[in-house]
Design an enzyme around this catalytic site. Structure first.
Site: not given
Ligand code: MN
Length: 740
Positions: A92-93, A154, A274
């Protein structure tokens, strides 16, 4: 590279140290670990992301490394998932592609990374309102379960570092985390991950409530811990005295679930007992020891019977197994106690990932089925893990592991990001009808991800679909073959039936008008007889044939007058010879296919519904008034007659048409850019002996649709024109127009 970054970002950790600490985590948590693989993925990651920086100012690679650490420590599945986590943002990057990853790391890792990328691509940054559909969308995008686990890790790391983002983004991501990812983590049995995701999201979405709960917990902490000690101490002693090996802890539940309790019970924190559960984890593989330990605990404290839950005999659908009981503790306060083995505990904390490592026999709780399909899938994943984990080659199994649920559905988006679920194989037409009937009726095409596609394009999950409409467009019979959804099919059929009724009405009007002119009347029974004589099902079908011009009203009137309709079997239809006799003029452009002609011209005319031109395959319908009407063999109006091999149908071929020119029409779509019309007309007129009769252009959303009516000599010439037009820049489609 490390020096460069530490120069820019003083607080960043040197890559070498990061790698060593990650490897240490892997060694501690994973059953086996290919350190070479992790080193290689780490180097690839640092190198690929070397140019970018996170919103926090740290080098970007710190993010995938921390995600890998979460995968190693908190999910603890295998080294493949750690390596894939390191690479999860590369496609993606950075400039690297899935092919690069495949070349370096093989298909399995490339596949996982590809899945994670698709999720980011398609799912994120869109407004999706239906959480359940969203979850299904996620599943449909993923072929390897490890992709989901990495996606959760992630998300967890992004939530841990969310403070670096601007407030609006923070809010959206937190909402999505609470609505989608936390429930997902729960379904997969990842309890710790779920709690942390919930608390981090809670902190962003409702900071004041978060602070309130956190502060109250903090303030009551000393008192609570002292109380927990008072409960635990006798249990510890008693269990040890009976030879059990165990770990006992008491810790608060997560803030979000405490807050939920406060809301649902309408009580202040001090009134909720509780807040914490005491957990006894037995160091044994024998689940019977849980019942034994339970018995020992109840010797010390009185249990509240209706609060006893046996998730060992009947596990939760997400694989959770444990005994739950609530007892009356010191000062009469109720205390929840959970008893489980170490293996059960691992599963409780790490869900499906732990199933990979621990075999556990379990049944299915039938009560827990708010989404049966998803449950079924998780069950299936679990069974696969269990079956396989008894054998050695688990790795090999995971490599071939493929998700097969929801593969018969696709998920596509409207331009506004709204999600539509369609069956696999659905086309833009299905999508158009799914939005609105009117949009379906007038759909002339679609832009998918910004590109024009044909109507029969098969949509893919993640496509963004924009429907193009034209007011001149209407459903046609071939649309029924294009669509797959019931909705679209039924609307198209309804429309076509309506059109049929209109044609019938037209045909009836036409006949009645002629009859009035001739001062004739005709009884309905008479009409039925004529219809049958002509092999039509009923008089409506006859009207339809009249309406479409397949037969002429004169023909019907002629039959009526000769009374031949009374003897249907002998109904004399004009023979080819009779017609040639009748005809004494016209060119020799049309010849009967199977009859030797002596050059005698036939009386014929061209059907206006399909405008045949030389080169088209043609057939004729014998009419009385106007000789043979010539249709294209593909014309919808002759299909019924063709199928029935009707006696009025004659096979034709083209003869010598001389210099005659023929009317035809082209439908052209393309980008609506300046000079386009000029380019088109120039291309058409550059062909010898072509004339344009009319042009009709519509434009919408940067796309135009034009109907060009022209005179041509034959199909060969028409093909040449179409070829030329298709070569013009910005032209999308050029097709012969069949008429509305
Ligand atoms: Mn990521």
């Amino acid at each position: 590279m490390a020096e460069v970054h530490s120069a820019v970002v003083p607080n960043s950790v040197a890559p070498d140290a990061l790698l060593e600490s990650l490897l240490a985590d892997c060694r501690a948590a994973l059953p086996k670990c290919d350190e070479q693989l992790i080193r290689k993925a780490f180097d690839f990651c640092v190198d690929a992301h070397r140019e970018s920086v996170r919103a926090s100012g740290e080098p970007y690679y710190t993010h995938p490394v921390e995600v890998a650490r979460i995968v190693a420590r908190e999910i603890a599945l295998d080294d493949i998932s750690v390596a894939a986590a390191l690479l999860h943002d590369v496609i993606e990057d950075t400039e690297f592609t899935v092919q690069d990853i495949q070349a370096e790391f093989g298909t399995t890792i490339a596949d996982i990374v590809d899945s994670v990328t698709k999720i980011a691509d398609i799912v994120e940054n869109r407004t999706i309102t239906e959480a359940e559909t969203y979850r299904k969308l996620l599943l449909s995008l993923i072929r390897d379960v490890r992709a989901i686990l990495i996606k959760l890790a992630d998300r967890l790391h992004n939530m841990r570092t969310i403070d670096a983002l601007p407030p609006e983004r923070r809010h959206r991501i937190a909402r999505e985390t609470l609505d989608i990812y936390a429930p997902f983590a729960h379904r997969l049995g990842l309890a710790n991950l779920k709690w942390e995701l919930e608390d981090l999201a809670f902190k962003v979405l409702n900071p004041s409530a978060y602070l309130l709960v956190a502060k109250a917990l903090q303030e009551t902490r000393a008192e609570r811990e002292a109380y927990i000690q008072r409960v635990i101490a006798p249990i510890e002693q008693h269990l040890r005295a009976h030879g059990l090996r165990f770990e006992i802890t008491g810790r608060p539940k997560n803030l979000y679930s405490i807050y939920q309790k406060m809301l649902t019970r309408g009580k202040a924190l001090e009134e909720i007992y509780d807040l914490f559960a005491i957990r006894i984890i037995l160091e044994t593989d024998d689940s019977n020891e849980c019942y034994f330990a339970y018995g020992l605990v109840t010797q010390l404290y009185t249990p509240i019977p209706e609060r006893f839950k046996d998730f060992i005999a009947v596990p939760k659908k997400n694989g959770y197994r444990s005994l739950h009981t609530t007892v009356i503790g010191p000062e009469g306060r109720p205390v929840e106690i959970q008893i489980r083995t170490r293996a059960m505990h691992e599963i409780a904390e790490r869900g499906v990932a732990a199933h990979f490592r621990y075999k556990a026999e379990q049944g299915v709780s039938p009560a827990w089925n708010d989404d049966p399909e998803l449950e079924e899938w998780i069950q299936w994943v679990r069974e696969l893990f269990e079956k396989r984990s008894r054998e050695e080659a688990a790795q090999e199994f995971l490599e071939s592991f493929r998700l097969n649920l929801y593969q018969d559905e696709i998920y596509v988006f409207t331009p506004k990001g709204e999600l539509k679920r369609l069956p696999k194989g659905a086309t833009p037409l299905d999508f158009a009808f799914a939005i609105h009937t009117e949009i379906g009726h007038h759909c002339i095409g679609a832009k998918v991800n910004g590109r024009i596609v044909p109507l029969d394009y098969k949509l893919q999950t993640g496509d963004q679909v924009e429907i193009l409409t034209s007011k001149h467009q209407a459903p046609s019979r071939d649309w029924e073959q294009i669509v797959v959804t019931h909705k679209a099919k039924s609307y198209i059929r309804r429309y076509l039936n309506e059109q049929k009724r209109l044609k019938q009405h037209e045909g009836q009007q036409l006949l009645e008008k002629r009859l009035r002119k001739l001062n004739l009347t005709i009884a309905p029974e008479e009409l039925d007889r004529i219809a049958h004589a002509l092999k039509y099902e009923n008089r409506s079908a006859l009207f339809y044939a009249l309406g479409t011009g397949a037969i002429s009203p004169e023909f019907v009137i002629d039959l009526l007058q000769t009374k031949s309709a009374r003897a249907p079997e002998n109904a004399p239809l004009p023979s080819a010879e009779q017609i040639t006799e009748v005809a004494r003029r016209h060119s020799t452009g049309i010849e009967l296919l199977d009859t030797p002609t002596d050059g005698t011209p036939l009386l014929y005319s061209y059907a206006r519904c399909c405008n045949p031109i030389p080169g088209d395959e043609i057939v004729g319908i014998i009419t009385i008034g106007s000789g043979i009407r010539v249709h294209r063999r593909s014309c919808p109006n002759v299909q019924e007659l063709l199928a029935a091999n009707h006696p009025r149908l004659v096979q034709l071929r083209w003869g010598n048409v001389g210099e005659e020119q023929f009317l035809t029409a082209l439908r052209i779509t393309g980008d609506d850019r300046p000079g386009m019309l000029h380019n088109i007309t120039k291309a058409i007129l550059s062909c010898e002996r072509t004339n344009i009769r009319s042009v009709n252009i519509d434009s919408y959303g940067g796309i135009f649709e034009g109907i060009f009516t022209l005179y041509v000599r034959n199909t060969e010439q028409l093909e040449r024109i179409i070829e030329k037009l298709r070569r013009i820049r910005g032209i999308h489609t050029v097709t012969r127009f069949e008429g509305p």
